[in-house]
Write a protein that holds these residues in place. Structure first.
Motif, short mmCIF file in Angstrom:
data_model
loop_
_atom_site.label_atom_id
_atom_site.label_comp_id
_atom_site.label_asym_id
_atom_site.label_seq_id
_atom_site.Cartn_x
_atom_site.Cartn_y
_atom_site.Cartn_z
N TYR A 254 49.90 47.91 45.56
CA TYR A 254 48.72 47.69 44.72
C TYR A 254 47.53 48.50 45.26
CZ TYR A 254 44.79 45.22 42.56
OH TYR A 254 43.63 44.91 41.88
N CYS A 255 47.32 48.48 46.56
CA CYS A 255 46.21 49.21 47.17
C CYS A 255 46.37 50.72 47.02
CB CYS A 255 46.09 48.84 48.65
SG CYS A 255 45.54 47.15 48.94
N LYS B 282 45.52 51.58 43.46
CA LYS B 282 44.07 51.53 43.22
C LYS B 282 43.38 52.75 43.82
CE LYS B 282 43.64 47.93 40.71
NZ LYS B 282 43.10 48.05 39.35
N ASN B 283 43.87 53.22 44.97
CA ASN B 283 43.32 54.44 45.57
C ASN B 283 43.51 55.63 44.64
OD1 ASN B 283 42.23 53.39 47.85
ND2 ASN B 283 43.64 54.34 49.28
N ARG C 55 36.73 49.07 42.81
CA ARG C 55 36.76 48.41 44.12
C ARG C 55 36.41 46.93 44.00
NH1 ARG C 55 37.48 51.59 48.44
NH2 ARG C 55 37.10 53.84 48.23
N SER D 293 39.40 45.08 42.42
CA SER D 293 40.60 45.00 43.26
C SER D 293 40.39 44.13 44.51
CB SER D 293 41.04 46.41 43.70
OG SER D 293 40.01 47.06 44.41
N ARG D 294 39.13 43.98 44.95
CA ARG D 294 38.84 43.19 46.15
C ARG D 294 39.32 41.75 46.00
NH1 ARG D 294 33.79 44.29 46.47
NH2 ARG D 294 34.05 46.20 47.69
N VAL E 298 43.18 41.61 46.14
CA VAL E 298 43.69 41.79 47.50
C VAL E 298 43.57 40.51 48.30
CG1 VAL E 298 43.34 43.00 49.70
CG2 VAL E 298 43.30 44.29 47.56
N LYS F 265 45.76 48.75 56.58
CA LYS F 265 45.00 49.99 56.76
C LYS F 265 45.86 51.07 57.43
CE LYS F 265 40.63 51.69 58.68
NZ LYS F 265 39.41 51.34 59.45
#
Length: 347
Positions: free
Chosen positions: A276-277, A280-281, A295, A298-299, A302, A334
């Motif tokens: 998912y991240c 979104k990137n 952002r 999506s925050r 997440v 990360k």
């Protein structure tokens, strides 16, 4: 000028042909199939293989029960690896198919080995395994067949066979006689196998040779194990804070199944969060003007992923535990995102 236009049109035509070739699913599937072990390395690459591609849906066959749940868990990662290798979004979904192979050696080899162990024939008298000489195979088969033919059926067993055959219409007399011969041979074979140690599976009723004291064949045992695991997984998904004792009692399993189910659910959630991240990137890179909105949206998602991940992993609603696990999950996320983004740039 006309020559330049012709060259330009030829170049565009060549590009279109190349593009259509890349979009051809048959070509894409052959490319995936040829490089499967390179794309999906390790045990998963060894124990799985692509079966087909239709409307961007890739069918993958799994031939090993041990890695089945691990492979399902890595679905999004495998899909991403394939699309990265192909340098495009050619696969939208992966559908896994499990094939249960019965762990059986050649029946003839088993019979010969059993006779060797019982001392009725000398070791090596009848070679086992892949024998090149057909004469040796025929001799071995004749010896085993002879032993089966020596079996005598009881009057009750013969009567049962005749009763079943008599149910067939008289106009199919020839078929009935052939079926009677087959039924007698099968009954004799069954009695012979039971006499040398084979037992009947209490579930599917096929004959199998025990490895220890199990009462079900390998396939039935694996099916039962998978069903219990699925039951535990569903329970934890619905009640993430349930304790080990309660879950084991409710599903009639054991603590190893409980912790395995938690680990797999947590890993599945983490993989979904990572995917998912990354998506979104990509979305931000294509829509830089809406970066703030994307952002912000999506925050919240997440945070839901992280909560589910921690719930499945530790099964506790303790706030301190959640903070520690959340910090660890973000650090890992990360690191993994950085690694995947760097790898995607190389291609």
């Amino acid at each position: 000028m006309e020559e330049i236009k012709e060259l330009k049109s030829l170049a565009l035509e060549a590009i279109e042909k190349q593009s259509s070739l890349l979009k051809n699913e048959k070509y894409i599937f052959l490319k995936i199939k040829k490089s499967w072990k390179q794309i999906v390395n390790g045990p998963i690459g060894e124990k799985t293989y692509p079966k087909g591609l239709f409307n961007r849906n890739l069918i993958v066959v799994i031939s090993d029960n041990v890695i089945y749940h691990t492979t399902i868990m890595c679905k999004e990662v495998i899909k991403e690896k394939i699309n990265t290798f192909l340098n495009g979004e050619f696969v939208e979904n992966i559908e896994f198919m499990k094939i249960n192979y019965k762990v059986k050696r050649d029946l003839l080899d088993e019979l010969i080995e059993n006779e060797e162990n019982r001392g009725t024939i000398r070791i090596g008298e009848i070679p086992r395994g892949n024998v090149r000489k057909k004469e040796v195979n025929i001799e071995a088969e004749n010896k085993i067949t002879g032993r089966i033919e020596d079996i005598i059926l009881s009057p009750e067993e013969i009567k049962e066979i005749h009763e079943n055959i008599d149910k067939i219409d008289e106009k199919y007399g020839d078929i009935a006689r052939n079926l009677e011969k087959i039924a007698i041979k099968l009954k004799k074979k069954e009695k012979y196998l039971k006499s040398i140690g084979y037992i009947e599976c209490e579930n599917c009723k096929i004959l199998f040779l025990q490895e220890s004291n199990e009462k079900m064949c390998f396939e039935c045992r694996m099916n039962e194990k998978n069903q219990k695991f699925q039951k535990m997984t569903d329970l934890i998904r619905n009640k993430p804070y349930i304790s080990e004792k309660q879950a084991v009692r409710m599903t009639n399993t054991d603590k190893s199944t409980y912790y395995k189910a938690r680990d797999i659910l947590a890993q599945q959630t983490y993989n979904d969060m990572l995917y998912y991240c990354l998506e979104k990137n990509r979305e931000i890179s294509l829509n830089e003007d809406y970066e703030f909105e994307i952002r912000s949206e999506s925050r919240e998602d997440v945070e839901k992923f992280i909560k589910n991940y921690v719930d499945y992993k530790v099964g506790s609603d303790n706030e301190e535990v959640f903070k520690i696990e959340r910090k660890w999950a973000l650090r890992r996320l990360k690191k993994d995102m950085k690694f995947r983004l760097e790898n995607s740039r190389r291609y």
